[in-house]
Scaffold this active site. Structure first.
Site, PDB file in Angstrom:
ATOM      1  N   ALA A 180      -9.220  -7.370   0.294  1.00 20.45           N
ATOM      2  CA  ALA A 180      -8.323  -6.293   0.932  1.00 20.45           C
ATOM      3  C   ALA A 180      -9.392  -5.638   2.042  1.00 20.45           C
ATOM      4  O   ALA A 180      -8.843  -5.351   3.130  1.00 20.45           O
ATOM      5  CB  ALA A 180      -8.225  -5.131  -0.008  1.00 20.45           C
ATOM      6  N   ARG A 226     -10.157 -18.984  -4.166  1.00 15.45           N
ATOM      7  CA  ARG A 226     -10.606 -17.845  -3.608  1.00 15.45           C
ATOM      8  C   ARG A 226     -11.816 -17.922  -2.875  1.00 15.45           C
ATOM      9  O   ARG A 226     -11.663 -17.018  -1.780  1.00 15.45           O
ATOM     10  CB  ARG A 226     -11.195 -16.779  -4.885  1.00 15.45           C
ATOM     11  CG  ARG A 226     -10.004 -16.327  -5.773  1.00 15.45           C
ATOM     12  CD  ARG A 226     -10.537 -15.760  -7.029  1.00 15.45           C
ATOM     13  NE  ARG A 226      -9.494 -15.280  -7.768  1.00 15.45           N
ATOM     14  CZ  ARG A 226      -9.176 -14.236  -7.480  1.00 15.45           C
ATOM     15  NH1 ARG A 226      -9.702 -13.192  -6.819  1.00 15.45           N
ATOM     16  NH2 ARG A 226      -8.020 -13.719  -8.399  1.00 15.45           N
ATOM     17  N   TYR A 267      -2.676 -24.940 -11.756  1.00 18.33           N
ATOM     18  CA  TYR A 267      -2.422 -25.486 -10.604  1.00 18.33           C
ATOM     19  C   TYR A 267      -3.163 -26.052  -9.762  1.00 18.33           C
ATOM     20  O   TYR A 267      -4.527 -25.952  -9.846  1.00 18.33           O
ATOM     21  CB  TYR A 267      -1.621 -24.143  -9.579  1.00 18.33           C
ATOM     22  CG  TYR A 267      -2.314 -23.121  -9.404  1.00 18.33           C
ATOM     23  CD1 TYR A 267      -3.469 -23.133  -8.344  1.00 18.33           C
ATOM     24  CD2 TYR A 267      -2.123 -21.915 -10.158  1.00 18.33           C
ATOM     25  CE1 TYR A 267      -4.053 -21.838  -8.040  1.00 18.33           C
ATOM     26  CE2 TYR A 267      -2.831 -20.487  -9.998  1.00 18.33           C
ATOM     27  CZ  TYR A 267      -3.665 -20.752  -8.927  1.00 18.33           C
ATOM     28  OH  TYR A 267      -4.527 -19.541  -8.514  1.00 18.33           O
TER      29      TYR A 267
HETATM   30  C1  LIG Z   1      -6.917 -13.719 -13.313  1.00 22.16           C
HETATM   31  C2  LIG Z   1      -6.558 -13.081 -12.089  1.00 22.16           C
HETATM   32  C3  LIG Z   1      -5.768 -13.929 -11.268  1.00 22.16           C
HETATM   33  C4  LIG Z   1      -5.226 -13.187 -10.204  1.00 22.16           C
HETATM   34  N1  LIG Z   1      -4.346 -14.207  -9.545  1.00 22.16           N
HETATM   35  C5  LIG Z   1      -3.912 -13.765  -8.244  1.00 22.16           C
HETATM   36  C6  LIG Z   1      -2.992 -14.469  -7.515  1.00 22.16           C
HETATM   37  O1  LIG Z   1      -2.665 -15.768  -7.820  1.00 22.16           O
HETATM   38  N2  LIG Z   1      -2.380 -14.025  -5.993  1.00 22.16           N
HETATM   39  C7  LIG Z   1      -2.811 -12.958  -5.685  1.00 22.16           C
HETATM   40  O2  LIG Z   1      -2.257 -12.600  -4.790  1.00 22.16           O
HETATM   41  N3  LIG Z   1      -3.555 -11.970  -6.356  1.00 22.16           N
HETATM   42  C8  LIG Z   1      -4.369 -12.358  -7.888  1.00 22.16           C
HETATM   43  N4  LIG Z   1      -5.026 -11.573  -8.311  1.00 22.16           N
HETATM   44  C9  LIG Z   1      -5.220 -10.352  -7.817  1.00 22.16           C
HETATM   45  C10 LIG Z   1      -6.423 -10.211  -6.902  1.00 22.16           C
HETATM   46  O3  LIG Z   1      -7.574 -11.105  -7.293  1.00 22.16           O
HETATM   47  C11 LIG Z   1      -7.013  -9.029  -6.412  1.00 22.16           C
HETATM   48  O4  LIG Z   1      -5.772  -7.963  -6.563  1.00 22.16           O
HETATM   49  C12 LIG Z   1      -7.774  -8.875  -5.354  1.00 22.16           C
HETATM   50  O5  LIG Z   1      -8.702  -9.816  -5.250  1.00 22.16           O
HETATM   51  C13 LIG Z   1      -8.353  -7.491  -5.140  1.00 22.16           C
HETATM   52  O6  LIG Z   1      -9.081  -7.398  -3.736  1.00 22.16           O
HETATM   53  P1  LIG Z   1      -9.684  -6.349  -3.475  1.00 22.16           P
HETATM   54  O7  LIG Z   1     -10.333  -6.511  -2.098  1.00 22.16           O
HETATM   55  O8  LIG Z   1      -8.767  -4.851  -3.384  1.00 22.16           O
HETATM   56  O9  LIG Z   1     -10.757  -5.879  -4.670  1.00 22.16           O
HETATM   57  P2  LIG Z   1     -12.167  -6.609  -4.880  1.00 22.16           P
HETATM   58  O10 LIG Z   1     -11.926  -8.040  -4.725  1.00 22.16           O
HETATM   59  O11 LIG Z   1     -12.497  -6.016  -6.377  1.00 22.16           O
HETATM   60  O12 LIG Z   1     -13.236  -6.364  -4.103  1.00 22.16           O
HETATM   61  C14 LIG Z   1     -13.505  -4.959  -3.819  1.00 22.16           C
HETATM   62  C15 LIG Z   1     -14.888  -5.022  -3.166  1.00 22.16           C
HETATM   63  O13 LIG Z   1     -15.740  -3.749  -3.023  1.00 22.16           O
HETATM   64  C16 LIG Z   1     -17.008  -3.841  -3.194  1.00 22.16           C
HETATM   65  N5  LIG Z   1     -17.191  -2.378  -3.567  1.00 22.16           N
HETATM   66  C17 LIG Z   1     -17.144  -1.994  -4.693  1.00 22.16           C
HETATM   67  N6  LIG Z   1     -17.536  -0.678  -4.626  1.00 22.16           N
HETATM   68  C18 LIG Z   1     -18.274  -0.576  -3.597  1.00 22.16           C
HETATM   69  C19 LIG Z   1     -19.116   0.784  -3.014  1.00 22.16           C
HETATM   70  N7  LIG Z   1     -19.265   1.967  -3.359  1.00 22.16           N
HETATM   71  N8  LIG Z   1     -19.736   0.596  -1.810  1.00 22.16           N
HETATM   72  C20 LIG Z   1     -19.753  -0.892  -1.123  1.00 22.16           C
HETATM   73  N9  LIG Z   1     -18.766  -1.845  -1.670  1.00 22.16           N
HETATM   74  C21 LIG Z   1     -18.231  -1.742  -2.824  1.00 22.16           C
HETATM   75  C22 LIG Z   1     -17.071  -4.769  -4.362  1.00 22.16           C
HETATM   76  O14 LIG Z   1     -18.414  -5.308  -4.695  1.00 22.16           O
HETATM   77  C23 LIG Z   1     -16.073  -5.877  -3.868  1.00 22.16           C
HETATM   78  O15 LIG Z   1     -16.692  -6.809  -3.116  1.00 22.16           O
HETATM   79  C24 LIG Z   1      -5.440 -12.003  -9.718  1.00 22.16           C
HETATM   80  C25 LIG Z   1      -6.294 -11.151 -10.343  1.00 22.16           C
HETATM   81  C26 LIG Z   1      -6.886 -11.647 -11.457  1.00 22.16           C
HETATM   82  C27 LIG Z   1      -7.769 -11.049 -12.418  1.00 22.16           C
END
Ligand SMILES: Cc1cc2nc3c(=O)[nH]c(=O)nc-3n(C[C@H](O)[C@H](O)[C@H](O)COP(=O)(O)OP(=O)(O)OC[C@H]3O[C@@H](n4cnc5c(N)ncnc54)[C@H](O)[C@@H]3O)c2cc1C
Length: 394
Positions: free
Chosen positions: A15, A108, A214
């Site tokens: 994200a 990933r 997959y």
């Molecule tokens: C088993 C499983 C399978 C999945 N399969 C899929 C799929 O096939 N397709 C799909 O689209 N999605 C899938 N998802 C969902 C997907 O993995 C997540 O929705 C996505 O990775 C979220 O990304 P994000 O960047 O929002 O959060 P995150 O990946 O959690 O990233 C948040 C980041 O913020 C950092 N952070 C946290 N707090 C702070 C702070 N205070 N200061 C600075 N940095 C901070 C963390 O260290 C981390 O790097 C799956 C999830 C799971 C659990």
């Protein structure tokens, strides 16, 4: 003191990187801070629906993602108890023509590296070991304080700090909701005898459990995700979902599922949580995206896809507008108007889809009877998620 930037992004997951990329492409100066000592992704594969790959194509990244990944032939659901194939969605020519982009599965770490390289090439300032502890707002700027005490000034802050977002707690007093399900995920060499078809995404669905398989990396690896409901969670125990529960949870499943379990990584597991949708993800100059805004269960494989949509939409609503408070608030209103209902539907449908996968007894028999009758040539159930609905679907 560091120089002021247009945008500060908190969090270097999909994200944060997607929003940083989209905003830097629009000419904004962007700084991204990540609390971990290094950038990276834990876990194995990601499925990317055409709603996300269409955007990656526009950003010029899709070819690289496909090079490192696989374009599967079908998504197949099988009954995990009997191995019967219940329903399939063909991802071939008609799918591509309908949605204008392919379904892709990628490691990933490969997607993460491609996004990271792209933001670096656009001049985004990237900082690791930088945990954000507070975001304050003055009339002119947002001031973000790091654990070290350092303060970073920007016009706006994008909170992409994930499921357990600290920044969300400054907007909404909710908490992550444990589902009682836990995921084990990892890869094995594709040659391993797992019983999987190596060019399909296969979901083996069973009572209180499922297994997804997959291919990854041009078919060299097989991704495996085993998910089950923890009996210990149901008994109210705090320590739940460990490997001792795994085999018991899949005991009613067929031999191919057991073969896959024998090759599963068991050293780490992820208890699955989401949160109910909320109406607003913003406070003053702070806006949440990704799991921080709309964490969902993974059953529709959409969390990362929705995070990519967030980045794209954010850049669209901002356009080339100045980032004064009035213009920013208008842009946030537009963003939330589009994104809140869409992601809320994905969040709630993911819960429901999980319930359908995991049902037992007569409910499972009825589900199977219904799925068997599904017309493989209809896109009726996938249009809402994958079609380019841009502005018109609400
Ligand atoms: C088993 C499983 C399978 C999945 N399969 C899929 C799929 O096939 N397709 C799909 O689209 N999605 C899938 N998802 C969902 C997907 O993995 C997540 O929705 C996505 O990775 C979220 O990304 P994000 O960047 O929002 O959060 P995150 O990946 O959690 O990233 C948040 C980041 O913020 C950092 N952070 C946290 N707090 C702070 C702070 N205070 N200061 C600075 N940095 C901070 C963390 O260290 C981390 O790097 C799956 C999830 C799971 C659990």
């Amino acid at each position: 003191m560091h120089s002021h930037t247009d945008v500060l992004v908190v969090g270097g997951g999909v994200a944060g990187l997607a929003s940083a990329l989209a905003l830097a492409r629009g000419g904004r100066s962007v700084r991204l801070v990540e609390k971990a000592p290094e950038f990276g992704e834990v876990g194995a594969g990601l499925q990317l629906g055409p709603n996300a790959t269409r955007i990656l194509a526009q950003w010029g990244l899709l070819d690289r993602v496909i090079e490192t990944g696989v374009r599967p032939r079908r998504i197949v659901l099988k009954d995990a108890r009997t191995a019967e194939e219940l329903v399939a969605l063909d991802l071939g020519t008609d799918f591509l023509a309908r949605y204008g982009a392919p379904y892709v599965v990628a490691h990933r770490s490969d997607l993460h590296r491609i996004l990271l390289d792209a933001v670096r090439d656009l001049g985004v300032e990237l900082r690791t070991a930088s945990e954000v502890v507070a975001v304050d707002v003055t009339a002119d700027a947002a001031i973000t304080t790091l654990l070290s005490g350092e303060q970073l000034h920007s016009d706006i802050v994008i909170g992409a700090d994930g499921l357990n977002s600290q920044l969300r707690s400054t907007i909404c007093a909710d908490a992550a909701v444990p589902s009682g399900y836990v995921a084990y995920r990892g890869t094995v060499p594709a040659a391993a005898d797992t019983g999987a078809g190596l060019d399909d995404v296969i979901g083996w669905i069973g009572p209180n459990c499922h297994l997804v398989q997959y291919p990854l990396r041009q078919g060299e690896l097989l991704n495996q995700v085993a998910v089950f409901r923890s009996a210990r969670f149901d008994r109210g125990e705090l320590d739940w979902g460990g490997p001792d529960e795994l085999d018991q949870a899949f005991q009613s499943c067929c031999p191919p599922v057991h073969a896959a379990l024998s090759r599963l990584w068991r050293d780490r597991w992820w208890p699955m949580s989401d949160r109910p949708p909320i109406d607003s993800w913003s406070r003053d100059r702070l806006l949440l995206v990704g799991d921080a805004a709309h964490p969902m269960l993974q059953y529709l494989a959409q969390g990362a896809c929705q995070a990519i949509e967030d980045g794209y939409e954010l850049a669209r609503v901002l356009g080339g507008k100045p980032l004064d408070l009035a213009a920013w608030k208008q842009a946030v209103t537009d963003f939330e108007h589009h994104r809140v209902p869409r992601t809320a539907k994905v969040q709630t449908t993911a819960r429901w889809w999980g319930d359908l996968w995991h049902c037992d007894g007569i409910a499972a028999d009825l589900r199977n009877a219904y799925l068997r009758e599904h017309d493989p040539n209809t896109f009726r159930y996938s249009d809402w998620l994958y079609a380019d609905t841009s502005r018109s679907h609400r």
